[in-house]
Design a protein around this motif. Structure first.
Motif, mmCIF file in Angstrom:
data_model
loop_
_atom_site.group_PDB
_atom_site.id
_atom_site.type_symbol
_atom_site.label_atom_id
_atom_site.label_comp_id
_atom_site.label_asym_id
_atom_site.label_seq_id
_atom_site.Cartn_x
_atom_site.Cartn_y
_atom_site.Cartn_z
ATOM 1 N N VAL A 120 0.827 -1.206 0.000
ATOM 2 C CA VAL A 120 0.000 0.000 0.000
ATOM 3 C C VAL A 120 0.865 1.261 0.000
ATOM 4 N N VAL A 121 1.841 1.318 0.903
ATOM 5 C CA VAL A 121 2.642 2.531 1.053
ATOM 6 C C VAL A 121 3.481 2.811 -0.196
ATOM 7 N N LEU A 122 4.179 1.804 -0.699
ATOM 8 C CA LEU A 122 5.000 2.038 -1.886
ATOM 9 C C LEU A 122 4.135 2.370 -3.097
ATOM 10 N N GLY A 123 2.968 1.750 -3.186
ATOM 11 C CA GLY A 123 2.048 2.108 -4.260
ATOM 12 C C GLY A 123 1.614 3.558 -4.164
ATOM 13 N N LEU A 124 1.317 4.008 -2.956
ATOM 14 C CA LEU A 124 0.912 5.410 -2.766
ATOM 15 C C LEU A 124 2.062 6.378 -3.043
ATOM 16 N N LEU A 125 3.268 5.995 -2.680
ATOM 17 C CA LEU A 125 4.420 6.857 -2.959
ATOM 18 C C LEU A 125 4.591 7.075 -4.461
ATOM 19 N N VAL A 126 4.322 6.028 -5.245
ATOM 20 C CA VAL A 126 4.377 6.158 -6.705
ATOM 21 C C VAL A 126 3.176 6.952 -7.197
ATOM 22 N N TRP A 154 8.293 11.579 -19.027
ATOM 23 C CA TRP A 154 7.517 12.703 -18.508
ATOM 24 C C TRP A 154 6.191 12.839 -19.218
ATOM 25 N N ARG A 155 6.152 12.469 -20.479
ATOM 26 C CA ARG A 155 4.916 12.614 -21.246
ATOM 27 C C ARG A 155 3.810 11.713 -20.715
ATOM 28 N N PHE A 156 4.191 10.508 -20.273
ATOM 29 C CA PHE A 156 3.203 9.548 -19.783
ATOM 30 C C PHE A 156 3.367 9.297 -18.283
ATOM 31 N N ARG A 157 3.864 10.292 -17.568
ATOM 32 C CA ARG A 157 4.101 10.178 -16.125
ATOM 33 C C ARG A 157 2.823 9.770 -15.388
ATOM 34 N N GLY A 158 1.689 10.216 -15.868
ATOM 35 C CA GLY A 158 0.417 9.868 -15.229
ATOM 36 C C GLY A 158 0.156 8.374 -15.230
ATOM 37 N N LEU A 159 0.617 7.660 -16.270
ATOM 38 C CA LEU A 159 0.424 6.208 -16.315
ATOM 39 C C LEU A 159 1.234 5.508 -15.231
ATOM 40 N N ALA A 160 2.441 6.007 -14.964
ATOM 41 C CA ALA A 160 3.246 5.442 -13.885
ATOM 42 C C ALA A 160 2.534 5.643 -12.549
ATOM 43 N N ARG A 161 1.910 6.790 -12.395
ATOM 44 C CA ARG A 161 1.193 7.064 -11.159
ATOM 45 C C ARG A 161 -0.055 6.188 -11.037
#
Length: 197
Positions: free
Chosen positions: A103-109, A172-179
């Motif tokens: 949970v925590v590492l997922g939230l950090l990402v 950076w262009r698809f940074r939202g997908l990593a999040r």
């Protein structure tokens, strides 16, 4: 247009996650004694796979020294935890800490939390200690744990590399997908904690 490399990396990560069975990488479950068993073990539990990939994603989002420092810290401290488990040194809250790590590492990402590299090492190292401990306790008394731990370390590093590669390919262009991947990790952790997954 999404680059072919990013598509292949993302597909590989999705296939790894889809192939994962229930989380058996916990104290008292299973028998392990070889490099192969150690290597395949992180791939058999959804909790471990998501945490390892999340560490890589977070390192890629942070960039600079975190790219090598955070995965290296996880693997190194995980091996120390494994040694404690092999030696049967008592440790409390192993299962809750493992679930919290997802949970925590997922939230950090997901939140793209920008900690200093040293603080990230501390967070990652704390969770790595519990992951390693859980696996160290599973090595049979009559088997050497070095081969198993070497296999587990290699698979862990590979999963970190999948996360880093995915993070770089998303850029950076698809940074939202990593999040989004981080949010998925946190959701998986919550599902495991509440017995839904």
């Amino acid at each position: 247009m999404i680059p072919a490399t990013m598509k292949r990396t993302t597909l590989s990560a999705v296939l790894l996650l889809a192939a994962a069975g229930p989380a058996y990488a916990h104290v008292g479950d299973g028998t392990v004694s070889s490099f192969t068993a150690g290597f395949t073990h992180p791939l058999s539990g959804l909790d471990h796979m998501t945490v390892m990939i999340a560490v890589g994603l977070w390192a890629a989002l942070k960039g600079d020294k975190a790219i090598w420092a955070w995965p290296l810290a996880f693997v190194g401290i995980m091996l120390a935890g494994g040694a404690l488990g092999i030696l049967h040194v008592p440790m409390a809250f192993v299962e809750p800490a493992i679930l919290a790590s997802v949970v925590v590492l997922g939230l950090l990402v997901a939140l793209a939390v920008d900690l200093p590299v040293s603080a990230g090492v501390a967070v990652i190292g704390l969770f790595a200690l519990f992951h390693g401990y859980a696996h160290g306790t599973e090595v049979p008394e009559n088997a050497g744990g070095l081969g198993y731990m070497a296999g587990f370390a290699a698979a862990t590093a590979l999963l970190h590399a999948v996360g880093i590669t995915a993070g770089f390919n998303l850029g950076w262009r698809f940074r939202g997908l990593a999040r989004v991947a981080g949010a998925t990790c946190a959701t998986i952790g919550a599902g495991l904690a509440f017995g839904v997954l």
